[in-house]
Enzyme design. Structure first.
Site, PDB file in Angstrom:
ATOM      1  N   GLN A  45     -14.718   8.991  -3.430  1.00 51.71           N
ATOM      2  CA  GLN A  45     -15.503   9.942  -2.736  1.00 51.71           C
ATOM      3  C   GLN A  45     -16.799   8.974  -2.331  1.00 51.71           C
ATOM      4  O   GLN A  45     -17.309   9.300  -1.075  1.00 51.71           O
ATOM      5  CB  GLN A  45     -16.221  11.071  -3.417  1.00 51.71           C
ATOM      6  CG  GLN A  45     -16.910  10.666  -4.779  1.00 51.71           C
ATOM      7  CD  GLN A  45     -16.036  10.832  -5.987  1.00 51.71           C
ATOM      8  OE1 GLN A  45     -14.996  10.291  -5.961  1.00 51.71           O
ATOM      9  NE2 GLN A  45     -16.544  10.967  -7.121  1.00 51.71           N
ATOM     10  N   ASN A  84     -11.936   0.567  -9.396  1.00 45.76           N
ATOM     11  CA  ASN A  84     -10.612   0.567 -10.051  1.00 45.76           C
ATOM     12  C   ASN A  84      -9.588   0.807  -8.993  1.00 45.76           C
ATOM     13  O   ASN A  84      -9.788   0.591  -7.640  1.00 45.76           O
ATOM     14  CB  ASN A  84     -10.795   1.820 -10.972  1.00 45.76           C
ATOM     15  CG  ASN A  84     -11.094   2.997 -10.093  1.00 45.76           C
ATOM     16  OD1 ASN A  84     -11.149   3.373  -9.022  1.00 45.76           O
ATOM     17  ND2 ASN A  84     -11.327   4.184 -11.038  1.00 45.76           N
ATOM     18  N   GLN A 103     -11.406 -14.777 -19.515  1.00 45.73           N
ATOM     19  CA  GLN A 103     -10.513 -13.811 -18.374  1.00 45.73           C
ATOM     20  C   GLN A 103      -9.870 -12.922 -18.833  1.00 45.73           C
ATOM     21  O   GLN A 103      -9.622 -11.539 -18.380  1.00 45.73           O
ATOM     22  CB  GLN A 103     -10.166 -14.699 -17.315  1.00 45.73           C
ATOM     23  CG  GLN A 103     -11.112 -15.741 -16.652  1.00 45.73           C
ATOM     24  CD  GLN A 103     -12.317 -15.017 -15.944  1.00 45.73           C
ATOM     25  OE1 GLN A 103     -12.345 -13.887 -15.348  1.00 45.73           O
ATOM     26  NE2 GLN A 103     -13.499 -15.410 -16.462  1.00 45.73           N
ATOM     27  N   HIS A 119     -10.887  -9.217 -19.863  1.00 49.53           N
ATOM     28  CA  HIS A 119     -11.299  -8.321 -18.606  1.00 49.53           C
ATOM     29  C   HIS A 119     -10.466  -7.001 -18.775  1.00 49.53           C
ATOM     30  O   HIS A 119     -10.979  -5.913 -18.794  1.00 49.53           O
ATOM     31  CB  HIS A 119     -11.235  -9.062 -17.173  1.00 49.53           C
ATOM     32  CG  HIS A 119     -12.478  -9.629 -16.927  1.00 49.53           C
ATOM     33  ND1 HIS A 119     -13.702  -8.862 -16.704  1.00 49.53           N
ATOM     34  CD2 HIS A 119     -12.683 -10.896 -16.681  1.00 49.53           C
ATOM     35  CE1 HIS A 119     -14.496  -9.793 -16.181  1.00 49.53           C
ATOM     36  NE2 HIS A 119     -14.091 -11.063 -16.153  1.00 49.53           N
ATOM     37  N   GLU A 154      -8.074 -17.936  -8.703  1.00 49.24           N
ATOM     38  CA  GLU A 154      -9.477 -17.346  -8.574  1.00 49.24           C
ATOM     39  C   GLU A 154     -10.574 -18.588  -9.292  1.00 49.24           C
ATOM     40  O   GLU A 154     -11.325 -18.649  -8.535  1.00 49.24           O
ATOM     41  CB  GLU A 154      -9.658 -16.050  -9.176  1.00 49.24           C
ATOM     42  CG  GLU A 154     -10.952 -15.373  -9.080  1.00 49.24           C
ATOM     43  CD  GLU A 154     -11.288 -14.103  -9.926  1.00 49.24           C
ATOM     44  OE1 GLU A 154     -12.185 -13.317  -9.872  1.00 49.24           O
ATOM     45  OE2 GLU A 154     -10.286 -13.796 -10.966  1.00 49.24           O
ATOM     46  N   HIS A 155     -10.244 -18.629 -10.465  1.00 56.65           N
ATOM     47  CA  HIS A 155     -11.276 -19.699 -11.272  1.00 56.65           C
ATOM     48  C   HIS A 155     -10.435 -20.781 -11.559  1.00 56.65           C
ATOM     49  O   HIS A 155      -9.353 -20.807 -11.943  1.00 56.65           O
ATOM     50  CB  HIS A 155     -11.786 -18.955 -12.404  1.00 56.65           C
ATOM     51  CG  HIS A 155     -12.509 -17.775 -12.167  1.00 56.65           C
ATOM     52  ND1 HIS A 155     -11.910 -16.489 -12.723  1.00 56.65           N
ATOM     53  CD2 HIS A 155     -13.733 -17.522 -11.612  1.00 56.65           C
ATOM     54  CE1 HIS A 155     -12.827 -15.567 -12.249  1.00 56.65           C
ATOM     55  NE2 HIS A 155     -13.979 -16.103 -11.433  1.00 56.65           N
ATOM     56  N   ASP A 190     -19.937 -16.610 -13.689  1.00 52.95           N
ATOM     57  CA  ASP A 190     -19.851 -15.211 -13.695  1.00 52.95           C
ATOM     58  C   ASP A 190     -21.094 -14.720 -13.786  1.00 52.95           C
ATOM     59  O   ASP A 190     -21.284 -13.968 -12.971  1.00 52.95           O
ATOM     60  CB  ASP A 190     -19.311 -14.701 -14.888  1.00 52.95           C
ATOM     61  CG  ASP A 190     -17.384 -14.813 -14.791  1.00 52.95           C
ATOM     62  OD1 ASP A 190     -17.027 -14.943 -13.817  1.00 52.95           O
ATOM     63  OD2 ASP A 190     -17.020 -14.696 -15.817  1.00 52.95           O
ATOM     64  N   HIS A 242      -8.339  -9.167  37.389  1.00 53.13           N
ATOM     65  CA  HIS A 242      -9.122 -10.070  36.646  1.00 53.13           C
ATOM     66  C   HIS A 242      -9.218 -11.288  37.704  1.00 53.13           C
ATOM     67  O   HIS A 242     -10.251 -12.120  37.845  1.00 53.13           O
ATOM     68  CB  HIS A 242      -8.114 -10.767  35.722  1.00 53.13           C
ATOM     69  CG  HIS A 242      -8.207  -9.761  34.418  1.00 53.13           C
ATOM     70  ND1 HIS A 242      -7.701  -8.640  34.337  1.00 53.13           N
ATOM     71  CD2 HIS A 242      -8.831 -10.171  33.150  1.00 53.13           C
ATOM     72  CE1 HIS A 242      -8.093  -8.113  32.893  1.00 53.13           C
ATOM     73  NE2 HIS A 242      -8.570  -9.104  32.246  1.00 53.13           N
TER      74      HIS A 242
END
Length: 433
Positions: A194, A217, A262, A265, A330-331, A364, A423
């Site tokens: 929402q 999420n 990591q 997480h 990613e890292h 981070d 054109h």
């Protein structure tokens, strides 16, 4: 006990095993897709009323007026003023470093003039309004506020609208303080699909934005993917990842904890270690099992490491780079004696941490570069969030009479070749006799 997969690059089935290890399905189930689609439609149609109804239902609140969901600037400043000195100093230092780094990314307009007087160039302008989604609930992410809001401010974005869920009316003071430091303009205690819908479509109270950034999420990620096109989005982020390339000379406890950083997480996070030193891989595994018992999030780490973690033995640095580029992490930590020597061979990585002392965790929070990074191999074609994500480029074309005449001849030929007569004639009108 931790038992990450052990892969050897010289094995016949290595690349198939690696592909299976990296596989991750980002697609939401039909039930989630349908739920999110219904929520987006409801907010688009009913605005504030739908936002209020969903917020009360999902965040267990009893708000009667949507105005109660907006946090006034004075409340943000109060949160900052009441922080313990150590926390405030850490937030402010991190913000300063993030701001300094991103100021180097700012692009400027440019133009040049051709011999016949035709001017070509590019105009850089910031977005007008940006929506920032900040996860709420049990976890708090003040660092995400800084990493998303500060580049937008550096880019010149006029207004940043932040949304953050407040389940059971709980507000995190660090998040509010970070919003004050980053100079966020409006904050609403709205979360979930929402919140994304409110930012994308606008309501009577929540302004419509041009782009939505920030993690969330599966419902938030799905909503962002569905509103893309109505607004821009930063990316659809997958689980967090770390890849460490080590020569076997770094303390194995350091590497074990870097992998944990990591893995803690969530259960889908991925931690991988590559080394040409097979004995070192075993040392790190031993360290991981010894250190695990003292980790508060031990069960999450255990699941992540056992399900998606890996120790990969390679024969040399060329092969290490080849495997790394396929993973496109990613890292990436280059925990080796001479990271500069390996760096030119690395083509795909979100952020690269060079040397034994550069822990990924510094990135981070406070190193300066952005921690919003491409995941799930998308570093092959995308980059970290930055100032450029909050700026637009407009092409500039200003033809002189002579320039229009000469370019018109070329345009006419190509337009006729495409069968687009209008054109062609539009260009031909400007050709000198």
């Amino acid at each position: 006990m931790l038992n990450p997969q052990y892969l050897t690059s010289t094995d016949a089935g290595f690349w198939a095993q690696l592909k299976k290890l990296l596989a991750w399905d980002a697609q939401a189930e039909d039930e989630i897709l349908n739920t999110v689609r219904d929520m987006l439609r409801a907010v688009s149609k009913s605005g504030d009323a739908a936002v209020l109804e969903y917020t009360n239902r999902f965040d267990r609140r009893d708000v009667q007026d949507i105005a109660e969901l907006e946090i006034p600037p004075a409340r943000l400043q109060q949160a900052l003023d009441n922080l313990p000195a150590e926390q405030r100093q850490a937030l402010e230092l991190s913000a300063q470093r993030v701001r300094t780094y991103h100021q180097h990314q700012k692009q400027e307009s440019w133009r040049y003039t051709e011999a016949d007087g035709t001017v070509l160039g590019q105009q850089i302008t910031p977005l007008d309004k940006v929506g920032l989604y900040v996860p709420g609930g049990k976890a708090a992410y003040p660092s995400s506020v800084l990493m998303n809001a500060i580049p937008a401010k550096v880019a010149g974005v006029a207004e940043i609208i932040m949304v953050v869920p407040a389940p059971d009316s709980h507000l995190n003071e660090l998040v509010l303080a970070a919003a004050a430091i980053a100079e966020v303009d409006k904050v609403f205690t709205i979360g979930g699909a929402q919140a994304v819908a409110a930012l994308a479509y606008g309501t009577e109270t929540v302004p419509q934005v041009d782009k939505i950034v920030g993690p969330g999420n599966i419902f938030v990620a799905t909503a962002k993917s569905m509103v893309f096109g109505t607004v821009g989005i930063d990316m659809i982020a997958g689980p967090s990842e770390i890849l460490v390339i080590c020569d076997g000379k770094t303390d194995p406890d350091w590497i074990a904890m870097d992998l944990f950083s990591q893995a803690e997480h969530d259960e889908l996070a991925q931690s991988i270690l590559i080394s040409p030193d097979a004995a070192f891989l075993e040392q790190v595994k031993t360290s991981m099992n010894r250190l695990l018992e003292n980790m508060p999030r031990a069960e999450i780490i255990k699941t992540a490491i056992n399900d998606r973690g890996a120790l990969i033995h390679v024969k040399d640095w060329d092969e290490a780079a080849e495997v790394c580029n396929h993973i496109a992490p990613e890292h990436l930590e280059l925990s080796i004696a001479d990271p500069e020597a390996l760096l030119p061979k690395i083509r795909h990585a979100g952020a690269i941490f060079m040397g034994r002392y550069t822990a990924e965790a510094l990135g981070d929070y406070c190193a300066g570069p952005n921690h919003v990074l491409p995941t799930s191999r998308s570093a092959r074609f995308s980059s970290p969030l930055g100032v450029y994500d909050f700026q637009k480029r407009s092409s500039l074309i200003y033809c002189s009479a002579d320039g229009a005449s000469e370019l018109g001849k070329t345009a006419s030929v190509l337009a006729h070749g495409e069968g687009l007569t209008a054109h062609a004639r539009s260009a031909e009108y400007r050709i000198k006799e």
